[in-house]
Design an enzyme around this catalytic site. Structure first.
Site: not given
Length: 257
Positions: A145, A158
């Site tokens: 990401s 995350y």
């Protein structure tokens, strides 16, 4: 379905292939000539994806798999080999996200994000490496990401998991390059997947307000799943033959701003 393309004759295993980026990658890989095995935990969605590929003339199977469990990862690899005879490409795409600060994140939610996003990538790679090495090479692409490169708000677990994916990618690239294995990761920014509306809901934002924040990027929009799938295809194909250990950012300029 066209059977000549950038990865014609290859066999690809895609985790989290039942929706979003994984679904788009599965269909693109099939159009580019690959035989595709997809994993997920939702059987109806999984069979729907493979049915579309089969109807278009491609070859695909669905394997119900929980990437947190080593035995299920091993079974997915073995079933892929049994069905298609080899394994050339692994796209570790399965992932989850809950927006939380360190104070808000429960131990259970921390474990779930680390286990699926990071441990699952490790386990599936571990299982896939042996047949890839035996056949003389392969390509592993991990889905990280933009928040694996920079920090994000209310995303402590995350960010930790996706940052771990970036360094896991680099470490495996160093270890296995001489065995013919290329390992890279793609780092998407805001992409139009089911994850975004769920993130907005959890943050208590209406969709218009949330989307306005996502569009505050140099390119002025969110990305599409097809745009990310094309980047993954690049990393899976010989077009990226001199790339390994790379973190390819595809985020509309979000990390450049």
């Amino acid at each position: 379905m066209q059977h000549a393309g950038k990865i014609a004759g290859k066999v690809a295993l895609i985790t989290g292939g039942t929706s979003g980026i994984g679904e788009a990658a599965a269909e693109l890989f099939a159009r580019e000539g690959a035989k595709v095995a997809i994993t997920g935990r939702n059987e109806s969605r999984g069979h729907a994806v493979t049915a579309r590929i089969l109807e278009a003339g491609g070859k695909a199977i669905f394997l119900r798999t929980d990437v947190r469990k080593a035995a299920e990862c091993q079974r997915a690899v073995e079933e892929t080999l049994r069905s298609f005879g080899r394994l050339d490409i692994l796209f570790n795409n399965a992932g989850v996200f809950f927006p939380q600060t360190a104070l808000e994140c429960s131990e259970e939610e921390w474990d779930l994000q680390i286990d699926i996003n990071l441990k699952g990538t490790f386990l599936m790679s571990k299982c896939a490496l042996t047949p890839m090495i035996a056949q003389g090479g392969g390509a592993i692409i991990n889905n990280s990401s933009g928040w694996g490169i920079v920090g994000g708000d209310k995303a402590v677990a995350y960010c930790a998991s996706k940052g771990g994916v970036v360094l896991l990618t680099k470490a495996m690239a160093v270890d296995h390059g001489r065995q013919g294995i290329r390992v890279n990761c793609v780092c998407p920014g805001d992409v139009d997947t089911p994850m975004l509306p769920e993130d907005a809901r959890r943050r208590g934002l209406d969709w218009k307000t949330y989307l306005a924040g996502c569009e505050n990027r140099p390119l002025g929009r969110i990305g599409t799943v097809d745009e990310i799938a094309k980047a993954v295809l690049f990393l899976a194909s010989d077009d990226s033959s001199f790339m390994t250990g790379a973190a390819l950012v595809v985020d509309g300029g979000g990390t450049a701003d």
